[in-house]
Write an enzyme that holds these catalytic residues in place. Structure first.
Site, PDB file in Angstrom:
ATOM      1  N   MET A 219      37.179  42.922  43.398  1.00  0.00           N
ATOM      2  CA  MET A 219      36.739  43.691  44.719  1.00  0.00           C
ATOM      3  C   MET A 219      36.577  42.875  45.654  1.00  0.00           C
ATOM      4  O   MET A 219      35.977  43.336  46.815  1.00  0.00           O
ATOM      5  CB  MET A 219      35.397  44.332  44.170  1.00  0.00           C
ATOM      6  CG  MET A 219      35.789  45.319  43.084  1.00  0.00           C
ATOM      7  SD  MET A 219      34.397  46.732  43.259  1.00  0.00           S
ATOM      8  CE  MET A 219      32.966  46.052  42.867  1.00  0.00           C
ATOM      9  N   GLY A 220      36.957  41.688  45.792  1.00  0.00           N
ATOM     10  CA  GLY A 220      37.189  40.727  47.021  1.00  0.00           C
ATOM     11  C   GLY A 220      35.641  40.046  46.852  1.00  0.00           C
ATOM     12  O   GLY A 220      35.084  40.098  46.126  1.00  0.00           O
TER      13      GLY A 220
ATOM     14  N   LEU B 205      35.583  36.944  47.422  1.00  0.00           N
ATOM     15  CA  LEU B 205      35.753  35.928  46.049  1.00  0.00           C
ATOM     16  C   LEU B 205      34.683  34.639  46.060  1.00  0.00           C
ATOM     17  O   LEU B 205      34.334  34.057  47.255  1.00  0.00           O
ATOM     18  CB  LEU B 205      37.190  35.435  46.368  1.00  0.00           C
ATOM     19  CG  LEU B 205      38.350  36.528  46.251  1.00  0.00           C
ATOM     20  CD1 LEU B 205      39.689  35.891  45.978  1.00  0.00           C
ATOM     21  CD2 LEU B 205      38.290  37.591  44.975  1.00  0.00           C
ATOM     22  N   HIS B 206      34.518  34.291  44.897  1.00  0.00           N
ATOM     23  CA  HIS B 206      33.449  33.056  44.749  1.00  0.00           C
ATOM     24  C   HIS B 206      34.236  32.419  43.973  1.00  0.00           C
ATOM     25  O   HIS B 206      35.477  32.639  43.057  1.00  0.00           O
ATOM     26  CB  HIS B 206      32.225  33.416  44.489  1.00  0.00           C
ATOM     27  CG  HIS B 206      31.957  34.330  43.322  1.00  0.00           C
ATOM     28  ND1 HIS B 206      32.174  34.130  42.183  1.00  0.00           N
ATOM     29  CD2 HIS B 206      31.572  35.657  43.218  1.00  0.00           C
ATOM     30  CE1 HIS B 206      32.063  35.227  41.418  1.00  0.00           C
ATOM     31  NE2 HIS B 206      31.458  35.921  42.220  1.00  0.00           N
TER      32      HIS B 206
ATOM     33  N   HIS C 211      35.727  33.927  40.714  1.00  0.00           N
ATOM     34  CA  HIS C 211      36.930  34.615  40.638  1.00  0.00           C
ATOM     35  C   HIS C 211      37.920  33.593  40.702  1.00  0.00           C
ATOM     36  O   HIS C 211      39.063  33.719  39.948  1.00  0.00           O
ATOM     37  CB  HIS C 211      36.897  35.553  41.981  1.00  0.00           C
ATOM     38  CG  HIS C 211      36.168  36.588  42.091  1.00  0.00           C
ATOM     39  ND1 HIS C 211      35.180  36.428  43.112  1.00  0.00           N
ATOM     40  CD2 HIS C 211      36.183  37.869  41.511  1.00  0.00           C
ATOM     41  CE1 HIS C 211      34.445  37.649  43.006  1.00  0.00           C
ATOM     42  NE2 HIS C 211      34.990  38.426  42.042  1.00  0.00           N
TER      43      HIS C 211
ATOM     44  N   SER D  78      27.989  35.577  41.276  1.00  0.00           N
ATOM     45  CA  SER D  78      28.382  37.116  41.633  1.00  0.00           C
ATOM     46  C   SER D  78      28.239  37.349  43.325  1.00  0.00           C
ATOM     47  O   SER D  78      27.542  36.518  44.077  1.00  0.00           O
ATOM     48  CB  SER D  78      27.191  37.908  41.166  1.00  0.00           C
ATOM     49  OG  SER D  78      27.168  39.306  41.624  1.00  0.00           O
ATOM     50  N   SER D  79      29.212  38.164  43.485  1.00  0.00           N
ATOM     51  CA  SER D  79      29.278  38.509  45.051  1.00  0.00           C
ATOM     52  C   SER D  79      27.955  39.130  45.414  1.00  0.00           C
ATOM     53  O   SER D  79      27.584  38.901  46.934  1.00  0.00           O
ATOM     54  CB  SER D  79      30.394  39.519  45.346  1.00  0.00           C
ATOM     55  OG  SER D  79      31.649  39.004  45.120  1.00  0.00           O
TER      56      SER D  79
HETATM   57  O1  PAF Z   1      34.692  43.418  38.045  1.00  0.00           O
HETATM   58  C1  PAF Z   1      34.818  44.044  39.122  1.00  0.00           C
HETATM   59  O2  PAF Z   1      35.217  43.225  40.156  1.00  0.00           O
HETATM   60  C2  PAF Z   1      35.410  45.487  39.124  1.00  0.00           C
HETATM   61  O3  PAF Z   1      34.830  46.289  38.450  1.00  0.00           O
HETATM   62  C3  PAF Z   1      36.811  45.623  38.998  1.00  0.00           C
HETATM   63  C4  PAF Z   1      37.250  45.201  37.634  1.00  0.00           C
HETATM   64  C5  PAF Z   1      37.785  44.837  39.975  1.00  0.00           C
HETATM   65  C6  PAF Z   1      37.489  47.163  38.969  1.00  0.00           C
HETATM   66  O4  PAF Z   1      36.969  47.848  40.193  1.00  0.00           O
END
Ligand code: PAF
Length: 283
Positions: free
Chosen positions: A26-27, A29-30, A33, A185-186
């Site tokens: 969901m963007g 990013l850290h 990700h 975590s974001s």
């Molecule tokens: O883990 C996440 O960031 C979200 O739940 C995902 C898997 C991208 C689905 O929106």
């Protein structure tokens, strides 16, 4: 790195590859990700990341509107890592009409823990992931990488692809932690400086419960409910509002009554101020 804004564009670019490896996000990013992306690179012949803040998985009072959207820096980080394709559809592309067809995950797995405190969350996650998988894999085989921090999510999604006979291998990457042990975590970005210093105590509480479970594996003697309550009381005494801290079996997240040598996991979710954090540790 190619940025695809439409499903058609994405599919056109992926049509010549044999085995895409996909990291949905969901963007915002850290390093967590980025580690998923590093893990993805050798697993196929083209790497795809997606950035899409999925309205369907947020409850009305949750942070959909304020969820951090940092597209430019996310794109730069992905490019620097050698990501091949970034799929970044807007809502009207992925949900051109209200998404009234949805995935109903197994309630035994999806209505407990996160699903109990965030009703409908896994329906939203499964629906968007199924749709993203259709966009990226288009019926072909591939691999998708998810983080272990969202333990229940990766389990639900593994069940989904198995039950729906999707030829997709789901790989789980270990949780990336800050130097003090806080799971990245974001939502950590919502924490004040004082809350950030306190935040590691969620994983400390889970680790203590995991250590008790490990010690009890030989004898099977452990009052699991008392130990779970003790972990939650520890957090409450420090100003947290825990939703759950619990010892479960890894394979189906069913409760553990007495530890044996079945693989177990301690999972927890708690609010610190206005920020809800989750974490887990395998036993
Ligand atoms: O883990 C996440 O960031 C979200 O739940 C995902 C898997 C991208 C689905 O929106």
């Amino acid at each position: 790195m190619l940025i695809a804004r439409t499903v058609a564009d994405l599919r056109r670019h992926l049509s010549t590859f044999q085995h895409p490896v996909f990291v949905p996000t969901m963007g915002n990013l850290h390093e967590g990700h980025l580690n998923l992306m590093r893990m993805a690179k050798p697993l196929g012949d083209v790497t795809v990341a997606s950035i899409f803040v999925n309205r369907l998985q947020f409850l009305p009072h949750e942070d959909f509107a304020s969820y951090p959207r940092t597209f430019d820096s996310d794109g730069e980080q992905l490019r620097a890592l050698g990501c091949d394709v970034l799929f970044a559809p807007d809502e009207s592309e992925l949900y051109p009409e209200p998404q009234t067809f949805k995935v109903l995950p197994d309630p035994a797995l999806a209505n407990i823990l996160e699903g109990e405190f965030r009703p409908g969350f896994f329906t939203g996650v499964c629906t968007v992931v199924l749709k993203l998988f259709h966009c990226v894999f288009n019926g072909q085989a591939g691999t998708a990488v998810f983080g272990q921090k969202d333990y229940q999510q990766q389990l639900v999604l593994k069940r989904m692809v198995a039950q729906l006979a999707m030829p997709i291998d789901i790989v789980t990457a270990a949780t990336t932690r800050a130097a003090d042990g806080l799971a990245l975590s974001s939502r950590n970005g919502y924490l004040s400086a004082d809350e950030r210093a306190e935040a590691v105590h969620l994983s400390l509480a889970l680790n203590a419960l995991a250590a008790s479970a490990r010690a009890a594996q030989a004898t099977g003697r452990m009052d699991v409910t008392a130990a779970e309550n003790q972990a939650m009381d520890y957090l409450r005494a420090r100003g947290w509002q825990p939703d759950y801290v619990t010892l479960r079996h890894q394979h189906d997240l069913s409760p553990v009554s007495s530890p044996d040598h079945e693989p177990m996991v301690v999972l927890g979710a708690a609010k610190l101020g206005r920020t809800r954090l989750i974490d887990n540790t395998e036993v």
